[in-house]
Design a protein around this motif. Structure first.
Motif, PDB file in Angstrom:
ATOM      1  N   GLU A  27      22.738  -6.897  -0.583  1.00  0.00           N
ATOM      2  CA  GLU A  27      22.544  -5.713  -1.431  1.00  0.00           C
ATOM      3  C   GLU A  27      21.108  -5.560  -1.902  1.00  0.00           C
ATOM      4  N   THR A  28      20.233  -6.424  -1.423  1.00  0.00           N
ATOM      5  CA  THR A  28      18.816  -6.313  -1.788  1.00  0.00           C
ATOM      6  C   THR A  28      17.976  -6.221  -0.510  1.00  0.00           C
ATOM      7  N   PHE A  29      16.741  -6.687  -0.542  1.00  0.00           N
ATOM      8  CA  PHE A  29      15.859  -6.551   0.621  1.00  0.00           C
ATOM      9  C   PHE A  29      14.841  -7.678   0.651  1.00  0.00           C
ATOM     10  N   ASP A  30      14.306  -7.924   1.833  1.00  0.00           N
ATOM     11  CA  ASP A  30      13.161  -8.810   2.020  1.00  0.00           C
ATOM     12  C   ASP A  30      11.993  -7.952   2.473  1.00  0.00           C
ATOM     13  N   ILE A  31      10.806  -8.241   1.971  1.00  0.00           N
ATOM     14  CA  ILE A  31       9.609  -7.531   2.424  1.00  0.00           C
ATOM     15  C   ILE A  31       8.613  -8.551   2.946  1.00  0.00           C
ATOM     16  N   LEU A  32       8.024  -8.217   4.075  1.00  0.00           N
ATOM     17  CA  LEU A  32       7.100  -9.118   4.758  1.00  0.00           C
ATOM     18  C   LEU A  32       5.848  -8.338   5.129  1.00  0.00           C
ATOM     19  N   VAL A  33       4.686  -8.879   4.783  1.00  0.00           N
ATOM     20  CA  VAL A  33       3.403  -8.260   5.138  1.00  0.00           C
ATOM     21  C   VAL A  33       2.651  -9.215   6.052  1.00  0.00           C
ATOM     22  N   THR A  34       2.232  -8.710   7.206  1.00  0.00           N
ATOM     23  CA  THR A  34       1.484  -9.499   8.172  1.00  0.00           C
ATOM     24  C   THR A  34       0.332  -8.649   8.702  1.00  0.00           C
ATOM     25  N   HIS A  35      -0.525  -9.237   9.509  1.00  0.00           N
ATOM     26  CA  HIS A  35      -1.618  -8.465  10.107  1.00  0.00           C
ATOM     27  C   HIS A  35      -1.941  -8.999  11.493  1.00  0.00           C
ATOM     28  N   ARG A  36      -2.641  -8.164  12.254  1.00  0.00           N
ATOM     29  CA  ARG A  36      -3.121  -8.567  13.574  1.00  0.00           C
ATOM     30  C   ARG A  36      -4.453  -7.866  13.831  1.00  0.00           C
ATOM     31  N   GLY A  46      18.677  -7.019  13.186  1.00  0.00           N
ATOM     32  CA  GLY A  46      17.597  -6.039  13.296  1.00  0.00           C
ATOM     33  C   GLY A  46      17.755  -4.886  12.340  1.00  0.00           C
ATOM     34  N   TYR A  47      18.267  -5.168  11.145  1.00  0.00           N
ATOM     35  CA  TYR A  47      18.551  -4.128  10.145  1.00  0.00           C
ATOM     36  C   TYR A  47      17.331  -4.000   9.241  1.00  0.00           C
ATOM     37  N   GLY A  48      16.398  -3.168   9.645  1.00  0.00           N
ATOM     38  CA  GLY A  48      15.192  -3.020   8.854  1.00  0.00           C
ATOM     39  C   GLY A  48      14.238  -2.006   9.446  1.00  0.00           C
ATOM     40  N   VAL A  49      13.161  -1.755   8.746  1.00  0.00           N
ATOM     41  CA  VAL A  49      12.159  -0.769   9.157  1.00  0.00           C
ATOM     42  C   VAL A  49      10.775  -1.342   8.906  1.00  0.00           C
ATOM     43  N   PHE A  50       9.766  -0.693   9.469  1.00  0.00           N
ATOM     44  CA  PHE A  50       8.407  -1.171   9.251  1.00  0.00           C
ATOM     45  C   PHE A  50       7.421  -0.007   9.311  1.00  0.00           C
ATOM     46  N   GLU A  51       6.226  -0.256   8.830  1.00  0.00           N
ATOM     47  CA  GLU A  51       5.098   0.654   8.945  1.00  0.00           C
ATOM     48  C   GLU A  51       3.884  -0.149   9.393  1.00  0.00           C
ATOM     49  N   LYS A  57      20.044   2.926   3.939  1.00  0.00           N
ATOM     50  CA  LYS A  57      20.692   2.417   2.721  1.00  0.00           C
ATOM     51  C   LYS A  57      20.265   0.980   2.413  1.00  0.00           C
ATOM     52  N   ILE A  58      18.950   0.780   2.500  1.00  0.00           N
ATOM     53  CA  ILE A  58      18.352  -0.491   2.083  1.00  0.00           C
ATOM     54  C   ILE A  58      17.833  -0.302   0.660  1.00  0.00           C
ATOM     55  N   ASN A  59      18.266  -1.154  -0.242  1.00  0.00           N
ATOM     56  CA  ASN A  59      17.912  -0.998  -1.661  1.00  0.00           C
ATOM     57  C   ASN A  59      16.534  -1.581  -1.951  1.00  0.00           C
ATOM     58  N   MET A  60      15.499  -0.838  -1.585  1.00  0.00           N
ATOM     59  CA  MET A  60      14.124  -1.265  -1.835  1.00  0.00           C
ATOM     60  C   MET A  60      13.588  -0.518  -3.049  1.00  0.00           C
ATOM     61  N   ASP A  61      13.030  -1.255  -3.995  1.00  0.00           N
ATOM     62  CA  ASP A  61      12.583  -0.626  -5.245  1.00  0.00           C
ATOM     63  C   ASP A  61      11.112  -0.891  -5.544  1.00  0.00           C
ATOM     64  N   ILE A  62      10.283  -0.899  -4.514  1.00  0.00           N
ATOM     65  CA  ILE A  62       8.845  -1.121  -4.713  1.00  0.00           C
ATOM     66  C   ILE A  62       8.143   0.231  -4.814  1.00  0.00           C
ATOM     67  N   SER A  63       7.408   0.441  -5.880  1.00  0.00           N
ATOM     68  CA  SER A  63       6.669   1.689  -6.074  1.00  0.00           C
ATOM     69  C   SER A  63       5.431   1.711  -5.185  1.00  0.00           C
ATOM     70  N   PHE A  64       4.869   2.906  -5.044  1.00  0.00           N
ATOM     71  CA  PHE A  64       3.639   3.030  -4.262  1.00  0.00           C
ATOM     72  C   PHE A  64       2.526   2.192  -4.885  1.00  0.00           C
ATOM     73  N   GLU A  65       2.421   2.213  -6.202  1.00  0.00           N
ATOM     74  CA  GLU A  65       1.362   1.479  -6.899  1.00  0.00           C
ATOM     75  C   GLU A  65       1.498  -0.036  -6.669  1.00  0.00           C
ATOM     76  N   LYS A  66       2.737  -0.526  -6.709  1.00  0.00           N
ATOM     77  CA  LYS A  66       2.970  -1.956  -6.506  1.00  0.00           C
ATOM     78  C   LYS A  66       2.659  -2.373  -5.075  1.00  0.00           C
ATOM     79  N   LEU A  67       3.101  -1.563  -4.108  1.00  0.00           N
ATOM     80  CA  LEU A  67       2.810  -1.879  -2.710  1.00  0.00           C
ATOM     81  C   LEU A  67       1.310  -1.846  -2.453  1.00  0.00           C
ATOM     82  N   SER A  68       0.636  -0.856  -3.008  1.00  0.00           N
ATOM     83  CA  SER A  68      -0.807  -0.742  -2.846  1.00  0.00           C
ATOM     84  C   SER A  68      -1.511  -1.974  -3.408  1.00  0.00           C
TER      85      SER A  68
END
Length: 269
Positions: A97-106, A28-33, A60-71
């Motif tokens: 040392e990196t990260f996984d990103i997951l986008v879902t919806h409901r 459970g090492y992660g965060v969400f919005e 200390k999660i090495n996430m390197d996604i910019s706002f523009e890229k996420l948008s």
């Protein structure tokens, strides 16, 4: 209709989704919005991104996604799934040392009737710990929240109230709490172990701009909350939700003048 998700920069069908078993999944090492999509527009996306960055930095999660890229990702996701009104969730998991990103919806299931009825709340047996590493962030360690919320819903309520370790009111499982007594608006301080919700911050800004409104942030007892004239909850999906009942205490929504005023100001915001 086929649903698609974004996993590590790729669009894949939801039935093909696989995730590497690493820290994020096993521990459970992660965060969400959680972001509201309204009429194809992502509401307060920049604020969500900024809070996400603060959370990954703390853990200390090495996430390197910019706002523009996420948008860009999210808007492509909206097009791919033909979405207009929905709830998007961006989850970031630590993967070595990196990260996984997951986008879902409901689906957004909150209807106008619920705002007229108000939320019923139960008081949770669990306590918020202001000294926890996950205090004040949207951690995927959501077991206490989900367990307590499901227990409340099983007896016909909509939300739970958490107190902190010193028995001051803190927050809901998915919301921040405000109450009004004798015309003064109150909300717990962040030192009570709560998440500084985006709508919470918007309400504070509205109050600061309005000279006729007064806000007190601090440490408040359950007794003081139960004696309130008005109580409401906030989060990015519901906006402002009136509370009609906490435990055995019932509130008269017909007298919710300040709550209604703030809800109207938020709609203009």
């Amino acid at each position: 209709m086929m649903n698609y998700i974004i996993s590590n920069n790729k669009f894949i069908s939801s039935d093909e989704f696989k995730l590497d078993i690493e820290d994020g999944l096993l521990y459970g090492y992660g965060v969400f919005e959680t972001i509201l999509l309204k009429e194809k527009k992502l509401i307060y996306l920049e604020e969500h991104y900024n809070r996400l960055i603060k959370a990954v930095n703390r853990l200390k999660i090495n996430m390197d996604i910019s706002f523009e890229k996420l948008s860009l990702y999210l808007n492509l996701y909206i097009q791919k799934n033909s979405l207009e009104n929905s709830i998007l969730r961006v989850t970031v998991l630590k993967n070595s040392e990196t990260f996984d990103i997951l986008v879902t919806h409901r689906e957004n299931k909150y209807k106008s009737l619920k705002y007229r009825e108000g939320f019923k709340m139960e008081i949770s047996e669990f306590k918020r710990n202001p000294n926890s590493i996950i205090s004040g962030i949207k951690s995927v360690n959501y077991l206490e929240n989900i367990y307590a919320l499901r227990e409340a819903k099983a007896i016909g309520s909509d939300e739970v109230l958490f107190l902190d370790c010193k028995n001051y009111i803190s927050e809901g499982a998915t919301s921040n709490i405000f109450f009004i007594k004798d015309g003064v608006i109150h909300t717990p301080t962040k030192e009570c172990g709560l998440l500084k919700g985006i709508i919470r911050e918007k309400i504070i800004e509205i109050i600061d701009r309005n000279k006729h409104l007064e806000l007190k942030q601090g440490f408040f007892s359950l007794k003081k909350l139960l004696e309130a004239d008005e109580v409401f909850l906030t989060n990015s999906i519901i906006g402002i939700m009136p509370v009609s009942k906490i435990d055995h205490t019932i509130y008269d929504l017909k007298k919710y003048n300040i709550t209604d005023l703030l809800a109207e100001e938020l709609r203009k915001n």
